[in-house]
Design an enzyme around this catalytic site. Structure first.
Site, mmCIF file in Angstrom:
data_model
loop_
_atom_site.group_PDB
_atom_site.id
_atom_site.type_symbol
_atom_site.label_atom_id
_atom_site.label_comp_id
_atom_site.label_asym_id
_atom_site.label_seq_id
_atom_site.Cartn_x
_atom_site.Cartn_y
_atom_site.Cartn_z
ATOM 1 N N GLY A 56 6.217 73.163 48.467
ATOM 2 C CA GLY A 56 6.815 71.823 48.507
ATOM 3 C C GLY A 56 5.738 70.752 48.410
ATOM 4 O O GLY A 56 5.959 69.601 48.781
ATOM 5 N N PHE A 78 7.823 64.683 49.008
ATOM 6 C CA PHE A 78 7.475 63.469 49.757
ATOM 7 C C PHE A 78 6.415 63.787 50.821
ATOM 8 O O PHE A 78 5.285 63.292 50.764
ATOM 9 C CB PHE A 78 8.764 62.908 50.379
ATOM 10 C CG PHE A 78 8.565 61.886 51.453
ATOM 11 C CD1 PHE A 78 7.660 60.836 51.306
ATOM 12 C CD2 PHE A 78 9.311 61.957 52.630
ATOM 13 C CE1 PHE A 78 7.496 59.889 52.308
ATOM 14 C CE2 PHE A 78 9.158 61.012 53.628
ATOM 15 C CZ PHE A 78 8.247 59.984 53.477
ATOM 16 N N TYR A 94 22.443 72.457 56.812
ATOM 17 C CA TYR A 94 21.000 72.219 56.681
ATOM 18 C C TYR A 94 20.281 72.539 57.992
ATOM 19 O O TYR A 94 19.271 73.248 58.008
ATOM 20 C CB TYR A 94 20.761 70.763 56.265
ATOM 21 C CG TYR A 94 19.334 70.311 56.396
ATOM 22 C CD1 TYR A 94 18.329 70.847 55.592
ATOM 23 C CD2 TYR A 94 18.978 69.337 57.338
ATOM 24 C CE1 TYR A 94 17.009 70.428 55.724
ATOM 25 C CE2 TYR A 94 17.663 68.918 57.474
ATOM 26 C CZ TYR A 94 16.681 69.462 56.668
ATOM 27 O OH TYR A 94 15.381 69.056 56.798
HETATM 28 N N1 LIG Z 1 11.973 63.760 55.417
HETATM 29 C C1 LIG Z 1 12.256 63.971 56.719
HETATM 30 O O1 LIG Z 1 12.544 63.037 57.471
HETATM 31 C C2 LIG Z 1 12.212 65.374 57.283
HETATM 32 C C3 LIG Z 1 12.588 65.563 58.615
HETATM 33 C C4 LIG Z 1 12.541 66.833 59.160
HETATM 34 C C5 LIG Z 1 12.113 67.904 58.389
HETATM 35 N N2 LIG Z 1 11.781 67.719 57.076
HETATM 36 C C6 LIG Z 1 11.316 68.891 56.323
HETATM 37 O O2 LIG Z 1 10.114 68.551 55.662
HETATM 38 C C7 LIG Z 1 9.992 69.319 54.462
HETATM 39 C C8 LIG Z 1 9.650 68.396 53.294
HETATM 40 O O3 LIG Z 1 10.729 67.487 53.121
HETATM 41 P P1 LIG Z 1 10.608 66.145 52.253
HETATM 42 O O4 LIG Z 1 11.267 65.072 52.999
HETATM 43 O O5 LIG Z 1 9.222 65.963 51.779
HETATM 44 O O6 LIG Z 1 11.573 66.520 51.034
HETATM 45 P P2 LIG Z 1 11.268 66.622 49.457
HETATM 46 O O7 LIG Z 1 12.544 67.005 48.815
HETATM 47 O O8 LIG Z 1 10.549 65.403 48.992
HETATM 48 O O9 LIG Z 1 10.242 67.848 49.393
HETATM 49 C C9 LIG Z 1 10.636 69.168 49.352
HETATM 50 C C10 LIG Z 1 9.921 69.814 48.174
HETATM 51 O O10 LIG Z 1 10.236 71.212 48.168
HETATM 52 C C11 LIG Z 1 10.429 71.608 46.843
HETATM 53 N N3 LIG Z 1 11.278 72.794 46.838
HETATM 54 C C12 LIG Z 1 12.580 72.891 47.210
HETATM 55 N N4 LIG Z 1 13.027 74.140 47.046
HETATM 56 C C13 LIG Z 1 11.977 74.862 46.562
HETATM 57 C C14 LIG Z 1 11.816 76.231 46.195
HETATM 58 N N5 LIG Z 1 12.840 77.091 46.275
HETATM 59 N N6 LIG Z 1 10.604 76.640 45.743
HETATM 60 C C15 LIG Z 1 9.567 75.759 45.649
HETATM 61 N N7 LIG Z 1 9.669 74.451 45.984
HETATM 62 C C16 LIG Z 1 10.862 74.015 46.431
HETATM 63 C C17 LIG Z 1 11.067 70.423 46.155
HETATM 64 O O11 LIG Z 1 10.851 70.445 44.753
HETATM 65 C C18 LIG Z 1 10.358 69.245 46.832
HETATM 66 O O12 LIG Z 1 9.240 68.806 46.090
HETATM 67 C C19 LIG Z 1 11.293 70.086 54.318
HETATM 68 O O13 LIG Z 1 11.088 71.400 54.782
HETATM 69 C C20 LIG Z 1 12.245 69.342 55.230
HETATM 70 O O14 LIG Z 1 13.253 70.194 55.738
HETATM 71 C C21 LIG Z 1 11.826 66.479 56.501
#
Ligand SMILES: NC(=O)c1ccc[n+]([C@@H]2O[C@H](COP(=O)([O-])OP(=O)(O)OC[C@H]3O[C@@H](n4cnc5c(N)ncnc54)[C@H](O)[C@@H]3O)[C@@H](O)[C@H]2O)c1
Ligand SMILES: [Zn+2]
Length: 333
Positions: free
Chosen positions: A7, A11, A163
């Site tokens: 990932g 973000f 989720y």
């Molecule tokens: N944004 C928040 O407030 C928040 C809060 C709690 C937890 N999270 C966790 O943080 C992590 C990152 O989230 P984010 O906000 O940056 O979201 P995001 O969607 O920007 O990033 C997730 C990335 O994972 C990649 N991805 C998804 N499925 C994939 C797969 N099967 N193989 C390879 N890559 C894959 C996507 O292309 C994306 O670039 C996640 O695990 C999310 O659950 C985020």
């Protein structure tokens, strides 16, 4: 260290990559969003990427509310099957250090106290209450008003949607992997992450993204419920620093250690909308009374374990972070 960041084009992941590189580590980006895309559910691709890795920072996931069940299989596939494939490959390759992007959604409603019953755990809010504008969950024992508090890592888990369920399952899988391999697994349970590079509003984006996107369209941010729901908004650079600290730490082996990752400075969603709108230069937010099933009322973290255990300290304050976010670029979804 050589660190595989799944990932890593997302973000939070892209900020993790920057933090690792600034500190002199080698960060290997693994993301379906890259060209060519690399999917964590593809064992051969994961095996190749793990070659020479000392640690994995697992950020890849399908994010969002998951309030229905139509996309349940997709969530389980990316988040849980993906994690299982990754863990099996790590076991095979002898990579023993995992940092997982956890989430506060594993807790469900936050911590509440009743004057008569002490700490209580309200269930999901009733539709009739929400429709009538009764947004505060009452004491399940006596119906009294409750006082929201800070949730600690030992609070019982209570995922309220698909989720959240997949995020909790990721932790259980990581714990099982740690037991089997003697590896160390850390779950950073992020609270509401915001900051530069946040995706523009999609049904899956966070509330800060909705408000920021509305402002960019010249529209007022629409605040649900009465705007008094409390959250912990933590800046993405602080979350990246927490990942760096966890990657470098010698964490307990054979088990998963969970850390709340929040700013420790809770604010209401209404306050956040006002701070962002003021920094952007208007328009003022409107409080609509709308609601989403599956949303919890208050969820705010006690992040003392992360501060004490890993020496982490958030550096970006609320006002400063929101002022920056008001001007920052966002990612096209
Ligand atoms: N944004 C928040 O407030 C928040 C809060 C709690 C937890 N999270 C966790 O943080 C992590 C990152 O989230 P984010 O906000 O940056 O979201 P995001 O969607 O920007 O990033 C997730 C990335 O994972 C990649 N991805 C998804 N499925 C994939 C797969 N099967 N193989 C390879 N890559 C894959 C996507 O292309 C994306 O670039 C996640 O695990 C999310 O659950 C985020
Ligand atoms: Zn009570």
């Amino acid at each position: 260290m050589r660190v595989l960041v799944t990932g890593g084009a997302g973000f939070i992941g892209s900020h993790v990559v920057t933090a690792l590189r600034e500190r002199g580590h080698e960060a290997v980006v693994f993301d379906v969003r890259e060209d060519p895309g690399a999917d964590v559910r593809d064992p051969a691709a994961v095996r190749r990427a793990l070659s020479g890795a000392d640690a994995v920072c697992h950020q890849a996931a399908m994010v969002g509310l998951g309030d229905g069940v139509a996309d349940a299989a997709e969530y389980v596939s990316h988040n849980d099957l993906g994690t299982a494939v990754l863990l099996a490959a790590m076991a095979e390759a002898g990579v023993r250090r995992l940092v997982l992007a956890g989430s506060m959604v594993v807790y469900g409603e936050g911590r509440y106290e009743c004057p008569r019953h002490g700490v209580v755990r309200p269930g999901p809010r009733a539709l009739a209450d929400l429709r009538a504008g009764r947004f505060e969950p009452p004491c399940p024992a006596c119906g009294a008003d409750l006082l929201p508090g800070l949730v600690g890592e030992d609070a019982p888990t209570d995922p309220r949607n698909v989720y959240a369920t997949t995020k909790l399952a990721q932790e259980h899988l990581a714990a099982a992997w740690a037991r089997c391999t003697g590896g160390s697994a850390v779950s950073l349970r992020y609270h509401n992450v915001y900051g530069p590079g946040m995706p523009r509003d999609t049904p899956y984006a966070g509330v800060a993204s909705f408000f920021r996107s509305a402002l960019a369209r010249g529209e007022a941010p629409r605040v649900y419920e009465d705007g008094r729901q409390r959250r912990d908004f933590v800046h993405v650079r602080d979350v990246a620093e927490a990942n760096l600290a966890a990657v470098e730490a010698s964490s307990p082996t054979g088990a998963l250690t969970a850390y709340n990752t929040g700013s420790g400075d809770p604010h209401t969603v209404g306050e956040m909308a006002r701070a962002l709108a003021a920094a952007y230069g208007g328009p003022e937010p409107v409080v609509t009374g709308e609601f989403r099933l599956g949303d919890v009322r208050h969820i705010t973290a006690d992040s003392a374990r992360l501060r004490d255990g890993l020496g982490w300290k958030p550096a970006v304050g609320f006002e400063e972070g929101m002022a920056e976010f008001a001007r920052a670029g966002m990612r096209a979804a």
